[in-house]
Enzyme design. Structure first.
Site, PDB file in Angstrom:
ATOM      1  N   ASP B  74      32.467  53.901  27.248  1.00  0.00           N
ATOM      2  CA  ASP B  74      31.543  53.965  28.379  1.00  0.00           C
ATOM      3  C   ASP B  74      30.627  55.175  28.218  1.00  0.00           C
ATOM      4  O   ASP B  74      30.399  55.677  27.107  1.00  0.00           O
ATOM      5  CB  ASP B  74      32.350  53.982  29.692  1.00  0.00           C
ATOM      6  CG  ASP B  74      31.631  53.304  30.835  1.00  0.00           C
ATOM      7  OD1 ASP B  74      30.667  53.901  31.358  1.00  0.00           O
ATOM      8  OD2 ASP B  74      32.030  52.189  31.221  1.00  0.00           O
ATOM      9  N   ASP B  75      30.106  55.682  29.302  1.00  0.00           N
ATOM     10  CA  ASP B  75      29.090  56.740  29.326  1.00  0.00           C
ATOM     11  C   ASP B  75      29.591  58.031  28.659  1.00  0.00           C
ATOM     12  O   ASP B  75      30.781  58.203  28.420  1.00  0.00           O
ATOM     13  CB  ASP B  75      28.722  57.014  30.787  1.00  0.00           C
ATOM     14  CG  ASP B  75      27.333  57.629  30.942  1.00  0.00           C
ATOM     15  OD1 ASP B  75      26.716  58.005  29.931  1.00  0.00           O
ATOM     16  OD2 ASP B  75      26.882  57.712  32.082  1.00  0.00           O
ATOM     17  N   LYS B 149      27.716  47.279  27.265  1.00  0.00           N
ATOM     18  CA  LYS B 149      27.706  47.406  28.724  1.00  0.00           C
ATOM     19  C   LYS B 149      26.414  48.106  29.092  1.00  0.00           C
ATOM     20  O   LYS B 149      26.107  49.175  28.568  1.00  0.00           O
ATOM     21  CB  LYS B 149      28.912  48.222  29.200  1.00  0.00           C
ATOM     22  CG  LYS B 149      28.863  48.536  30.707  1.00  0.00           C
ATOM     23  CD  LYS B 149      30.098  49.303  31.179  1.00  0.00           C
ATOM     24  CE  LYS B 149      29.990  49.642  32.649  1.00  0.00           C
ATOM     25  NZ  LYS B 149      31.213  50.296  33.173  1.00  0.00           N
ATOM     26  N   ASP B 151      24.148  49.566  32.120  1.00  0.00           N
ATOM     27  CA  ASP B 151      24.291  50.053  33.496  1.00  0.00           C
ATOM     28  C   ASP B 151      22.941  50.111  34.217  1.00  0.00           C
ATOM     29  O   ASP B 151      21.908  49.694  33.658  1.00  0.00           O
ATOM     30  CB  ASP B 151      24.956  51.435  33.447  1.00  0.00           C
ATOM     31  CG  ASP B 151      25.916  51.664  34.599  1.00  0.00           C
ATOM     32  OD1 ASP B 151      25.735  51.059  35.669  1.00  0.00           O
ATOM     33  OD2 ASP B 151      26.854  52.469  34.414  1.00  0.00           O
ATOM     34  N   ARG B 207      27.839  42.237  36.707  1.00  0.00           N
ATOM     35  CA  ARG B 207      28.611  42.768  37.833  1.00  0.00           C
ATOM     36  C   ARG B 207      28.021  42.246  39.132  1.00  0.00           C
ATOM     37  O   ARG B 207      26.792  42.127  39.260  1.00  0.00           O
ATOM     38  CB  ARG B 207      28.579  44.294  37.817  1.00  0.00           C
ATOM     39  CG  ARG B 207      29.428  44.921  36.715  1.00  0.00           C
ATOM     40  CD  ARG B 207      30.862  45.081  37.186  1.00  0.00           C
ATOM     41  NE  ARG B 207      30.849  45.777  38.463  1.00  0.00           N
ATOM     42  CZ  ARG B 207      30.632  47.086  38.581  1.00  0.00           C
ATOM     43  NH1 ARG B 207      30.490  47.835  37.509  1.00  0.00           N
ATOM     44  NH2 ARG B 207      30.595  47.627  39.764  1.00  0.00           N
ATOM     45  N   ASP B 211      31.100  49.459  42.447  1.00  0.00           N
ATOM     46  CA  ASP B 211      32.242  49.818  41.590  1.00  0.00           C
ATOM     47  C   ASP B 211      33.578  49.667  42.313  1.00  0.00           C
ATOM     48  O   ASP B 211      33.744  50.076  43.463  1.00  0.00           O
ATOM     49  CB  ASP B 211      32.126  51.290  41.171  1.00  0.00           C
ATOM     50  CG  ASP B 211      31.182  51.461  40.002  1.00  0.00           C
ATOM     51  OD1 ASP B 211      30.383  50.569  39.739  1.00  0.00           O
ATOM     52  OD2 ASP B 211      31.245  52.526  39.363  1.00  0.00           O
TER      53      ASP B 211
END
Lengths: 488, 488, 488, 488
Positions: B74-75, B149, B151, B207, B211
């Site tokens: 992830d990030d 992914k 965002d 999504r 979250d």
């Protein structure tokens, strides 16, 4: 994944990154802006003397040293544009021009803020900057302006999606950058089109609601969105402290160092709320990292307003190095309502510098009540069970060492903090010499209120909270054994 | 007419059509993606060792064989861009570069996923890909990335209508296609601007909510939309399992093979829910065909987390060849509420491979209760009376053959599935050798749980369901006479 | 001022204006379209024989003569595009091509309708017409198509404002006009972006809700907007008759001759509702001037479905020359609810040809009840007191002369209306010979049901209405003295 | 900061600014427009004689002198466009052309208003001005038109954001300015896309709701937004007086001199409300500075309608020089409801010329009741405690000197105000000779109703208010001692 989940890692991150990454726009306003703005008390009745005399008085009262840095002129200063399209100040109000005002304010140790509008007219229908962004930014820079409040009236219908609105405001972001002078950029579009979604790449702060007015919780039809609405297509005005606070609860964690949700200017001292209400108002604005722009007439400041506004333990929360807003942990409606049918209680908490934790118990019921908060709720986190719940904590009451009325009155009567007695030393913090970050690191007791007890692992805090008041507490990890407040 | 009405004809259709028609984007992710993502447990604390050691452990524990395929970073992996604008990995975290990580992960039998953002910054304020889509897609392809992914933070206000948002995300769709490497494309815009309306022509999954956080049903003001809202203008974060599930109920049937609603990464094993709650969480994510990305720290995996995540009978529902999400048939609020005022019961059902029917009875009340569901409700269909109601069905409990704690613990203690006893064979399914589709076709008992009863034509299922738990049942048409569960 | 206030002047207006002004798009569909569409009963299972045999049966049963004019093929007829981008029919389903089908259907006295989608794929993921509008319109015209249903799936996110959506649909409006063949244009965007605001300059009809399903009032989470919402950002599917009807109440008066709100295809005969429910469904679809597209399988038509669909007194309401939809006058929730918690009663009314007034009393409670309606409510008008309240009226029950089951069954059993006895003459109306307008002008008793009473000036109607049923009444000004129903 | 906070400074501001700054568009309509429009009573039944004879009668009845200035022709006057695209009047309705009508109306001392539509068709489907703005503005100017009502039907879907809609309407703003004749510009887009946000830079007034109809508070499904909604995506029609008034409460303070929210044309005299309801209707339209366009047929004017419409004390509120709308101070639902379930009470207040304060007590309950209002509520202001609360006030009842029925009837019977007796002088105000501003400054008793009492500092007003009626009171600072109404 959302920025809001980041606070556990943000400290380390900030240490390792270059500042321009962390504060995307301009490196300014890393902690929430503090200062004074004339609108709430004076509206359009502005002139050179008002700004300079206010700055002088704020310095004399010790408010500059407490951190109030920006003297911000609001609407109605203009005479229009000249033949070249340059904004002209109104010489009847500002006979020496705006640059003169800026220099006087700078000489008093403050920074100077001005006002324009992302529309064809300002709210009072003076010329707006829409279509003149570059030219006006250069004008402001040439006047040595340090701060721009940028309003939303008469915007020619350029709203309706985040794209439309953010582009209008970003035009001035770019213009200010191009003008070459560091100017803190405070946009004021009342939360329209979700500025918390795009604000961090546009401005240092963004208003997130309709205009505040000097009421704790009276509903007004001109503020049509209730505090429960996270999206408000018509923000309006005459929004109470509780209305704005409740709206903030959903979006407040979008604030970042250098990019803050603005809950609007303070009403402390304007007379529409009682002392507990003003304390609550100020406590929350500090806790959620809203800019703190005083909105009262310092010429008629009373002792209680002064001792709210100058409390270093509260301001240290606002200027906390983490820059993480407190968030609401729970909220309950109560039957104990006032004449407007309002009654509720809330608990907010959030991390502070040094591993501390802020806790605010808010009693917006209509009479005093005993309130409590468990460590489990105070340390409610996204993932798993917080280890902090299993530790012991000292509890500091951040309002306990508020300046007493006699001392505050002696400052006002003596027209300066120098006119007060030696007791001033117990309350006076000079952030222009020792920043809040440094003071916190040095455990300066002025920034920690008063130790009032301890809560042990798995326990809870319990305290009496007055009508429309707060208990504003700072929890610090225990290093010595002590008595406990309460086990649950 | 809507795609949602199509399941009765979709099987035949899939057989007759070319795959590129059926899976519009890239032919990837025909069943929901499975894997692991570091964010929920580690946030920004990422490095080469974390990814590789996690992959090793997942392989050792048998989770790779169970179907968890993607190891997703992830990030916070970036160091910015070089002078040519190319993304740079952070060498302190990834001393051997990203391609090395990809190769190691590939060598362990996994695929490698990375992260970027359709904005100017990622959520943690590293460089985003907005405006760099082509360049970054080429970079990712050059690093042998298999999954992206993507965002939504700091998106420059490019939102507000499906057109604005979808165009921003489609730019990367096109860039990935042009880069030439098959990369599963998982967009993460939190349900803003109705991705279920346009997602199938843009991405493999989208999504559909704010979250997740590690709570079964605690409301948090930062997740402002209730589970009853089908449209949420500010998705927020800290959304509970029940909040997300209830939001999914309205839009879940927009999922198609290769194009799925993503309910966010799993929290199983992170400690904020009890075992029944985690089972419910996992059951529903599988039933509605959400991607299944483990979100826990496999180094501290406990036995119960492992035996949830590795249950082949549940995973077979997720990976069912039909790819049709279960839908909610009924929902009732109950008075049996918890400390958050939450209490409800629901029944979901939907078609599975082989003419089977999935049924989930959810007890989100605060204590155990007997629940039932009629065949009429289970087979509620759009047109006329379902013929299935007039048939007899065997009832399989998909959780009945869950791995026992001792076996699971022996795997963990032995640091590999090889370290466990022979009992492992009763629970271990290797989907890398025999796909779930093949296993279902072969009636592999590992994929069918345990036969616990029968329901006759026109009848109903009745079963005890624990607090915050589910009964997850698979109905199969009877081929032999048997006892019945209950007539109604 | 709104078009909805116009009905008092519209008759004179229509007489004085050129038709192209009155019917803005193409002069087609001046009264609501009638016909049959395969989707509700057959979904993707389409082929040449289905369409032709259905047309033959509808002709034989007298349904063509009753007014059902369009045989509409829905999704799944395509094989993709050829190398020139031309749409290709699926030869397995349509071995003789689409033009052959059109000719066969034309030869049976019907018109032929086809289907495409304002997106990159149809709902079943065949090629859509987005970007191919001109080419596809020419193709349809070359196939002698008379009607186009134009769907909304996979629209590439081109939605979010009326501007975005209407432009997408208007592209096909222009393309059909340019193709040169009169093609009735029925758009199907499920009420997204307020088609009732812009539909009259784009299409002959527009869907105003999510897809219907075969249920009178069961709520389904996939149809997330309640019937009380006038604006639905996610229309969904599986919307019940009552859900759609209640949504229609707010916007139905935007319909104009040649431009109608479409409440979706009929479910009459598909088995999910009882006879009273189907009668209510059909009554309202006729009363509000929705297109009447049969959605059942005519091969398994039962007597009751036939005698609903062929009732000339009801169809005459649908095809009334004024083209003014009935509107809801009142609605009350009742405690007499069913298993879904639904229970309410309503009264609708509106003007009909010849100064008549339609009245519908709807009992959506769970048991039979006596209902009444005052002339004051029935003639509620925008300005002042309606003069009609001061007049006497004869009351005709439009369902009273419904075809009896024996006759209907004899038609079905005899495979044609010719196979029934002489009793058919009492029920059979041939609108292909004498239009409904002509029949109404001639006072054809088949179009007026049965005189059941009279209501005097200032009085009220009172009648028993069965569970989930309607009383559908036509008030005609009295010309002779008669008994009265009730005074109030 | 919002314009709504400005009233305390606006008087001084207006004195110091150039008018073009204060009235952004065109300097017209500084006070709300007054006049007559044919739609509510005549709809499409328009012709030359109707307009001229109405103007003659309004002059004769003294209504012109009372301030009704614009004779406005609504839809249906057109015959289409000629070969050059110029709008053509319908010669059957206007045999001498529109310029002739304008001249006749001008000669009677009125101004002439016309109608077009910001769409491709008007609401009655005559040609609209979309795409023809410049040409049509020149046409209207050439016809000596003084006022343009600009409607919203058939707008080709050009709506959905303030940007889209405001641009469409601003095209005509610019066209009218370019045409060179002063034409008051009244836009009618029913409140879509928040015209109160952008109206002041586009038009002199903007409709803020769906169309009014002649009912005090009956809900109608065609007006789907309740009065509590501040944002209405589908305004509809058939909105009652109370529905519109309640919608106005949230946004009314966006009105400015020269730029007013328009609550739609009056229904006074059309027969659907009783006398108290019409008085309430007229009182509020005046108090909130809505345009006052009579909507009745002056040929059948009754005495009570005339004595409502000609009351100079009420009209003086509408035409007050401050131009500040009254705002709602409180609202309570009451159990005393009518057949529609409606029942509530409200208090509105606002500043008037000369330091006076308007107070309206509204009883929308179902029977007469005693109501009161405290000075604290009446003078509720944004900041601090209003000093006005600490003063004594005389209370004037603005309806107390309403013209008696005999006098009004004698005017009607005599077909002119000259035909009435000498009693007319007690009620007749000629604003064409002495403006309301001048009359107020001169303390003309006709503009102040009747002194009915006094309220002392900190006190309250108490009065009986009839069902669906108002007490409309004007508070003036006391200059002599007097009795008090009530202390609280």
């Amino acid at each position: 994944m959302r920025a809001s989940s980041l606070f556990t890692t943000i400290t380390a991150f900030m240490a390792s990154q270059k500042p321009e990454t962390v504060y995307p726009i301009n490196g300014l306003g890393v902690t929430p802006a503090m200062g004074w703005n004339n609108w709430n008390a004076f509206a359009c009745s502005v002139n050179e003397d008002l700004l300079i005399s206010t700055a002088e008085k704020m310095a004399a009262f010790g408010l500059r040293d407490a951190g109030y840095e920006y003297i911000v002129l609001d609407d109605c200063w203009s005479l229009g544009r000249d033949s070249k399209g340059n904004l002209q100040h109104d010489p009847a109000k500002f006979p020496n021009g705006m640059k003169y005002v800026a220099e006087k304010i700078h000489s008093l140790g403050f920074r100077f803020g001005m006002y324009s509008d992302a529309g064809s007219y300002t709210c009072a229908r003076y010329p707006g900057s829409l279509g003149y962004e570059k030219q006006d930014a250069i004008t402001f820079a040439s006047w040595d302006v340090d701060y721009l409040k940028y309003d939303n009236c008469h915007n020619q219908g350029l709203s309706g999606t985040p794209k439309i609105t953010s582009e209008r405001y970003r035009t001035m972001t770019d213009a200010l950058r191009a003008a070459g002078r560091p100017i803190l950029y405070a946009i004021c579009n009342w939360g329209e089109d979700f500025p918390w979604k795009w604000g961090p790449t546009v401005a240092n702060s963004w208003r997130m609601s309709g205009d505040i007015y000097d009421s704790f919780d009276r509903p007004d039809p001109r503020c049509p969105c209730s505090g429960d609405e996270y999206s408000c297509a018509y923000p309006g005005s005459h929004c109470s402290v509780m209305n704005i606070l409740n709206k903030a609860a959903s979006i407040i964690d979008t604030s970042l160092p250098g990019a803050f949700n603005d809950l609007d200017m303070l009403e402390v001292g304007n007379g529409g709320m009682d002392d507990e209400e003003y304390k609550s108002h100020f406590s929350f604005w500090a806790a959620v990292k809203s800019p703190l722009l005083m909105g009262n007439d310092v010429n008629v400041m009373d002792a209680k307003a002064l001792s709210i506004l100058n409390n270093p333990a509260i301001i240290a929360v606002s200027q906390d190095p983490l820059g993480v807003p407190a968030v609401r942990r729970w909220r309950y409606y109560v039957n104990d309502t006032n004449q407007y049918g309002q009654g509720e209680i809330q608990m907010w908490s959030g991390p502070l510098f040094g591993g501390d934790q802020l806790v605010i118990l808010l009693n917006a019921g209509n009479s005093s009540r005993t309130m409590n908060a468990t460590l489990a709720d105070i340390f409610c986190v996204a993932t798993g069970i917080a280890k902090e719940i299993q530790e012991d904590w000292d509890v500091y009451d951040l309002w306990a060492n508020r300046m007493d009325d006699a001392t505050a009155q002696s400052i006002i009567d003596g027209t300066s903090i120098m006119g007060a007695g030696t007791s001033v030393a117990s309350f006076y913090y000079n952030a222009t010499q020792v920043s809040y970050k440094e003071g916190l690191a040095a455990n300066d007791p002025l920034l920690y209120g008063k130790l009032t007890g301890t809560v042990t692992a798995g326990g809870a805090i319990e305290t009496e909270v007055p009508r429309h008041g707060v208990a504003m507490l700072r929890l610090r990890k225990r290093t010595t054994t002590s008595f406990k407040v309460q086990d649950v």
